[in-house]
Design a protein around this motif. Structure first.
Motif, short mmCIF file in Angstrom:
data_model
loop_
_atom_site.label_atom_id
_atom_site.label_comp_id
_atom_site.label_asym_id
_atom_site.label_seq_id
_atom_site.Cartn_x
_atom_site.Cartn_y
_atom_site.Cartn_z
N LYS A 93 0.82 -1.21 0.00
CA LYS A 93 0.00 0.00 0.00
C LYS A 93 0.85 1.26 0.00
O LYS A 93 0.56 2.23 -0.73
CB LYS A 93 -0.93 0.00 1.23
CG LYS A 93 -1.85 1.20 1.34
CD LYS A 93 -2.89 1.20 0.24
CE LYS A 93 -3.88 2.33 0.44
NZ LYS A 93 -4.90 2.39 -0.65
N ALA A 94 1.91 1.27 0.80
CA ALA A 94 2.71 2.48 0.98
C ALA A 94 3.67 2.74 -0.19
O ALA A 94 3.84 3.89 -0.61
CB ALA A 94 3.51 2.39 2.28
N MET A 95 4.30 1.68 -0.70
CA MET A 95 5.33 1.87 -1.71
C MET A 95 5.15 1.02 -2.97
O MET A 95 5.94 1.12 -3.91
CB MET A 95 6.71 1.58 -1.10
CG MET A 95 7.10 2.50 0.03
SD MET A 95 8.76 2.18 0.70
CE MET A 95 9.79 2.64 -0.71
N GLY A 96 4.14 0.16 -2.97
CA GLY A 96 3.92 -0.69 -4.14
C GLY A 96 4.98 -1.74 -4.35
O GLY A 96 5.26 -2.15 -5.48
N ILE A 97 5.60 -2.18 -3.25
CA ILE A 97 6.68 -3.16 -3.35
C ILE A 97 6.32 -4.46 -2.63
O ILE A 97 5.43 -4.49 -1.79
CB ILE A 97 8.00 -2.62 -2.74
CG1 ILE A 97 7.81 -2.35 -1.23
CG2 ILE A 97 8.46 -1.37 -3.47
CD1 ILE A 97 9.10 -2.00 -0.51
N ASP A 98 7.02 -5.51 -3.00
CA ASP A 98 6.92 -6.78 -2.29
C ASP A 98 8.03 -6.78 -1.24
O ASP A 98 9.21 -6.87 -1.60
CB ASP A 98 7.10 -7.95 -3.26
CG ASP A 98 6.87 -9.31 -2.59
OD1 ASP A 98 6.99 -9.40 -1.34
OD2 ASP A 98 6.60 -10.29 -3.30
N ILE A 99 7.66 -6.64 0.03
CA ILE A 99 8.65 -6.50 1.10
C ILE A 99 9.61 -7.68 1.16
O ILE A 99 10.74 -7.56 1.64
CB ILE A 99 7.94 -6.31 2.47
CG1 ILE A 99 8.92 -5.86 3.56
CG2 ILE A 99 7.22 -7.58 2.88
CD1 ILE A 99 9.53 -4.52 3.32
#
Length: 208
Positions: A27-33
């Motif tokens: 949601k915040a950065m559009g990344i797969d943590i």
């Protein structure tokens, strides 16, 4: 009774398995943590990769994933512990091996904290204090987490009136969480473990 226990157990797993860090990073950065930092979808990696408030939010929600099932079990079965122990354990396992991310989850620190905040409030507070002190002294979240896993069962044994099964559970979960930190322990020994503020420094440099 058994139907209630089975429903609570299923609820505990499905709630514990909610991949909070993964969802917040998306949601915040559009990344797969899982593809950044240490690759772990837990609060520490979210803090380093996404930001302070994202990490704190992840920690608090992951804690509730453990606190809610145990509190619910204690409410439904007052005066009994084995149902709460079962639900707490399943919630932690759900977090560690979440069905939503192909059974790749976090290390269980925050969810375990939530579980034991409901079962052993004072020992959990002492364990959290040891966590904060260790992170402040050494700058490594893993050191704080491992220390808390040792402090909790030891303090739980001497403080409070509860079932012996809770002490056994705290020891078992503590060992499991430490086992999940084996890669961190190896990096600590090799002096390659990420520091608490490494991610913050990296983000600051990227914005210059």
């Amino acid at each position: 009774m058994m139907i209630k226990v089975l429903l609570l157990a299923l609820f505990s797993y499905l709630l514990g398995a909610v991949p909070t860090g993964y969802l917040i990073a998306r949601k915040a950065m559009g990344i797969d943590i899982r593809e950044h930092g240490s690759g772990n979808p837990g609060a520490a990696n979210v803090y380093r990769t996404v930001g302070k408030w994202a990490g704190i939010t992840t920690f608090l929600i992951d804690g509730l994933k453990g606190f809610i099932p145990v509190s619910l079990a204690l409410h439904v079965f007052p005066g009994e512990y084995w149902q709460a122990i079962l639900c707490g354990t399943i919630a932690i396992l759900g977090h560690m091996w979440t069905i939503y991310l192909k059974f790749r989850g976090g290390k269980g620190v925050a969810t375990s904290a939530g579980v034991f905040a409901a079962l052993l409030p004072i020992p959990t507070a002492l364990a959290f204090a040891s966590f904060v002190i260790c992170v402040a002294l050494w700058g490594r979240i893993s050191i704080g987490s491992i220390t808390a896993c040792l402090v909790l069962p030891i303090s739980g044994y001497f403080i409070g009136h509860h079932s012996l099964s809770v002490d056994i559970m705290s020891s078992a979960i503590g060992l499991l969480v430490i086992y999940k930190h084996v890669p961190n322990i190896k990096r600590l020994l090799a002096k390659k473990e990420l520091a608490f503020e490494d991610g913050a420094k990296k983000r600051k440099n990227e914005h210059k």
